[in-house]
Design an enzyme around this catalytic site. Structure first.
Site, short mmCIF file in Angstrom:
data_model
loop_
_atom_site.label_atom_id
_atom_site.label_comp_id
_atom_site.label_asym_id
_atom_site.label_seq_id
_atom_site.Cartn_x
_atom_site.Cartn_y
_atom_site.Cartn_z
N TYR A 18 1.93 -48.09 27.73
CA TYR A 18 2.40 -49.45 27.55
C TYR A 18 2.61 -50.09 28.92
O TYR A 18 3.61 -49.84 29.60
CB TYR A 18 3.72 -49.48 26.77
CG TYR A 18 3.64 -48.89 25.38
CD1 TYR A 18 2.43 -48.76 24.71
CD2 TYR A 18 4.80 -48.45 24.74
CE1 TYR A 18 2.37 -48.21 23.43
CE2 TYR A 18 4.75 -47.91 23.46
CZ TYR A 18 3.53 -47.79 22.82
OH TYR A 18 3.49 -47.24 21.56
N GLY B 124 4.64 -58.17 12.73
CA GLY B 124 5.19 -59.51 12.58
C GLY B 124 4.79 -60.22 11.30
O GLY B 124 5.44 -61.19 10.90
N PHE B 125 3.75 -59.74 10.64
CA PHE B 125 3.24 -60.46 9.47
C PHE B 125 4.24 -60.49 8.33
O PHE B 125 4.37 -61.49 7.61
CB PHE B 125 1.92 -59.84 9.01
CG PHE B 125 1.20 -60.66 7.97
CD1 PHE B 125 0.46 -61.77 8.34
CD2 PHE B 125 1.30 -60.35 6.62
CE1 PHE B 125 -0.18 -62.56 7.38
CE2 PHE B 125 0.66 -61.12 5.66
CZ PHE B 125 -0.08 -62.22 6.05
N HIS C 246 0.13 -39.12 21.61
CA HIS C 246 -0.07 -40.50 21.18
C HIS C 246 -1.20 -40.63 20.15
O HIS C 246 -1.08 -41.38 19.17
CB HIS C 246 -0.37 -41.38 22.40
CG HIS C 246 0.06 -42.80 22.24
ND1 HIS C 246 0.47 -43.59 23.28
CD2 HIS C 246 0.14 -43.59 21.15
CE1 HIS C 246 0.78 -44.80 22.85
NE2 HIS C 246 0.58 -44.82 21.54
N SER D 150 5.37 -50.38 13.53
CA SER D 150 4.93 -51.62 12.87
C SER D 150 5.48 -51.72 11.45
O SER D 150 4.73 -52.02 10.51
CB SER D 150 3.40 -51.72 12.86
OG SER D 150 2.88 -51.79 14.15
N PRO D 151 6.78 -51.47 11.24
CA PRO D 151 7.33 -51.55 9.89
C PRO D 151 7.34 -52.96 9.32
O PRO D 151 7.50 -53.15 8.12
CB PRO D 151 8.76 -51.02 10.07
CG PRO D 151 9.10 -51.35 11.48
CD PRO D 151 7.82 -51.15 12.23
N LEU D 152 7.15 -53.94 10.21
CA LEU D 152 7.06 -55.33 9.77
C LEU D 152 5.63 -55.87 9.91
O LEU D 152 5.41 -57.07 10.01
CB LEU D 152 8.03 -56.20 10.58
CG LEU D 152 9.51 -55.84 10.40
CD1 LEU D 152 10.39 -56.68 11.30
CD2 LEU D 152 9.94 -55.98 8.95
N GLY D 153 4.67 -54.94 9.90
CA GLY D 153 3.26 -55.36 9.93
C GLY D 153 2.90 -56.18 11.15
O GLY D 153 2.18 -57.18 11.06
#
Length: 329
Positions: free
Chosen positions: A57, A209-210, A125, A204-207
């Site tokens: 990152y 941001g989607f 990773h 990415s539990p919220l996709g």
């Protein structure tokens, strides 16, 4: 904040962690470093004890950021970082390298950047098919015996790879994408983790941001935002995928909460050893996400969500073909 155990090795962390990648990589514009240090420290004050970063990152600058931010609280928190990539000739970090010598090199350098003497959780990773997973697990086992690493993890690995690695060095946690927008882990991965008593850390539990309900087909991402390259985030797919957001919105309005909180509460309700790591660069969103820990979805609400979601077809691959080829190995 509620605590949860990952694996059998005693790694107890806050029920929600904080994914730090977007603070210096992936999403644009890149926020102010000092503000991100404040945000990480606010998370600590709010009860978060689990922070996620990686050498790739930036590269490197995210580990440095996390290390500086958490140095005053080091005894109270757990830091997860990752190895397994190497710089390609074009300067990108798209090539894999999980050779034992590189794992050791990354560990030593990450310790310096993180301003610590031990890595709490060290993930591979992505699975490197050129290096037997037994060699990878054995190298991390040596690092654990040397006191440089506490726990071993994998990311986006297949059930077979998980079993092979676990037979050499017990895996504490698997980190893979999991949300109402990506439920493939339910098929084989989650049953395997439950059998082997391995924790699950959904990224990415919220996709990406989607699932917050703040993105639609008209949304314009900044230049350099990696979502511009993802098939699922192409305009026509974002339009088609609004059905999932509408489902979350229905539940959110009934409970007077937000779509993001519904998505996180749903994840937390799946298993007591699941610890999502939503990322944010916004103080208000941090508070919103952390409040999801206190939201309980009833059995009927969970049933309603699952039944409705089963009839929603998610449109578009998560990654490009090259990215997909690095998952499920």
């Amino acid at each position: 904040m509620e605590k949860r155990l990952l694996g059998e090795g005693g790694l107890e962390v806050s029920a929600l962690g904080l994914g730090c990648m977007g603070m210096s990589y992936g999403y644009t514009p890149i926020p102010n470093r000092k503000e991100m240090i404040k945000l990480i420290r606010k998370a600590v004050e709010s009860g978060v004890t689990f922070f996620d970063t990686a050498e790739v990152y930036g590269p490197f600058i995210n580990e440095e950021l996390v290390g500086e931010a958490l140095e005053p609280f080091r005894e109270k928190v757990n830091i997860a970082t990752k190895f397994g990539f190497k710089p390609a000739a074009d300067g990108s970090w798209s090539e894999l390298n999980s050779r034992p010598d590189n794992i050791r090199k990354v560990a030593e350098e990450s310790l310096i950047r993180l301003k610590t003497d031990v890595i709490d959780l060290f993930y591979q990773h992505r699975v490197d098919l050129n290096v037997p997973i037994e060699d990878v697990a054995g190298t991390v086992k040596d690092l654990i015996q040397e006191g440089k690493v506490k726990h071993f993890g994998l990311s986006e690995a297949s059930a077979e790879t998980i079993r092979r690695a676990h037979s050499v060095q017990k895996i504490t946690a698997l980190q893979s994408e999991y949300s109402l927008w990506h439920r493939k882990p339910e098929e084989e991965i989650i049953p395997t983790l439950e059998e082997l008593k391995i924790g699950f850390v959904p990224f990415s539990p919220l996709g990406k941001g989607f699932l917050t309900g703040k993105i639609d087909e008209k949304t314009q991402f900044h230049k350099g935002d990696f979502r511009n390259t993802l098939p699922r985030f192409q305009e026509e797919n974002r339009k088609a995928n609004q059905a999932m957001v509408q489902l979350l919105n229905t539940i959110a309005r009934q409970k007077n909460i937000t779509e993001a909180q519904v998505a996180l509460a749903w994840l937390l309700a799946q298993k007591p050893w699941i610890v999502p790591i939503p990322g944010t660069t916004n103080h208000h969103r941090l508070e919103e996400n952390l409040s999801a820990v206190n939201i309980e979805l009833t059995g009927k609400e969970l049933e309603k969500i699952n039944e409705a979601a089963a009839h929603i077809a998610v449109v578009g691959p998560r990654y490009t073909e090259a990215g997909e080829n690095l998952t499920g190995r």
